[in-house]
Design an enzyme around this catalytic site. Sequence first.
Site, mmCIF file in Angstrom:
data_model
loop_
_atom_site.group_PDB
_atom_site.id
_atom_site.type_symbol
_atom_site.label_atom_id
_atom_site.label_comp_id
_atom_site.label_asym_id
_atom_site.label_seq_id
_atom_site.Cartn_x
_atom_site.Cartn_y
_atom_site.Cartn_z
ATOM 1 N N TYR A 1 46.502 41.645 36.553
ATOM 2 C CA TYR A 1 47.281 40.429 36.773
ATOM 3 C C TYR A 1 46.420 39.423 37.529
ATOM 4 C CZ TYR A 1 48.557 43.078 41.065
ATOM 5 O OH TYR A 1 48.553 43.826 42.204
ATOM 6 N N HIS B 1 41.893 42.227 39.241
ATOM 7 C CA HIS B 1 41.734 40.873 38.717
ATOM 8 C C HIS B 1 40.413 40.779 37.958
ATOM 9 C CE1 HIS B 1 44.831 40.335 41.581
ATOM 10 N NE2 HIS B 1 44.031 40.406 42.618
#
Length: 358
Positions: free
Chosen positions: A284, A334
Amino acid sequence: MSLFWSVELLTSPNKLDFDIIPHAMPLPKRKRIRTFMLLFCIVTFATFLFSYTFRDPSLYFFKYAFRLPDNLFSKGACACRRCMAEPEDDPWFTERFNLSIHPLMTSGNSLLSDDTFKWWQWLQAESHPANYTEVVEELFQVIPDEALYADGSPERCRTCAVVGNSGNLKGSQYGDLIDSTDIIIRMNQAPTAGFEEDVGSRTTHHVMYPESSVDLDNTTHLVLIPFKTLDLQWIISALTTGTIKHTYVPVTSRIKANKDMVLIYSPTFFKYVYETWLDSHGRYPSTGFLTLLFAIHICDKVSVFGFGADQFGNWHHYWEENHLAGAFRHTGVHDGDYEYNVTLLLADKHKIQMFKGR
Ligand SMILES: *[C@@H]1O[C@H](CO)[C@@H](O)[C@H](O)[C@H]1NC(C)=O
Ligand SMILES: *[C@@H]1O[C@H](CO)[C@@H](O)[C@H](O)[C@H]1NC(C)=O
Ligand SMILES: *[C@@H]1O[C@H](CO)[C@@H](O)[C@H](O)[C@H]1NC(C)=O
Ligand SMILES: *[C@@H]1O[C@H](CO)[C@@H](O)[C@H](O)[C@H]1NC(C)=O
């Protein structure tokens, strides 16, 4: 020079004759000079009109020459010289930019589609999540339920600074520049005391999640990014009873913040950022990237500070001496490289302005 000067020449031909053209000059030559002056004026004015109409960089010349304010030539979507959404825009940007997905949660948009709800619950899966609908209902009894910032108009020129935590801010002297914008958004720890010259002192919005929370003053918006239902319960608790002390790690049970200024990052917008802007790279988006996209959707002009590595290629925070700290870029959660690429692309397309520090 040129424009106003030329206009003055045009409107006072006698003065022109007297000042510039020697009296002894024969008539045809005077005529030729006048024709030349007239042509010069027309060309100057046409160039001006052209660059204004097409927002050409050469407008900088006129702006600089006459010290024109940012919003003098307002037209179109906003009152800044350049707006986030331009009519003849870059297709890469237009395909992605969607103003109808509001970045903040209200009771009106809190109901999530099945897809979004599943995706959001998967981010930091809880074994026994509370009833989301009931939690949201309770939430808006504690914090205001209003749709902010959906006020873009030809009269608005909202300037924003997104201030990341990179060590490249150290010694940058960006403080005054940052403090001069309307909205100043910081995230997670982001101390300002002692770093004012480089990072500024004002904060209008502070983005955080329970595990990264810090106390705020009474005039700063707390922007909570919820990754799970428990995070919504946490903000209710942290502003009232203080009963929640643990998520997946111990968290602050009470937070100092003005509860009339608490905002919640919308899970629908969260998913939109991930899928549309990151093409689903990484698990995410990072807080920095989520904050950047928040700014792009509520501001007309976005300046970005403290993103990326410092001049030595080190990834650390501006308040840390240790250059090896903060290996946050390679956690696997990430995709920092992809995020940075998209950020640079936004800068290339003049949607944001990057200040790279030192
Ligand atoms: C913007 O988002 C809305 C809501 O998800 C969607 O209906 C619409 O098609 C999107 N517009 C564009 C241009 O993608
Ligand atoms: C959550 O609560 C609402 C309202 O009380 C109820 O209608 C709904 O069925 C509940 N959902 C679940 C999954 O239990
Ligand atoms: C903070 O602001 C609120 C109004 O939004 C006010 O009621 C409250 O007294 C203020 N608190 C302090 C400590 O200034
Ligand atoms: C970033 O962009 C560069 C140059 O366009 C490219 O070579 C690189 O593969 C990109 N990185 C990612 C993670 O997409």
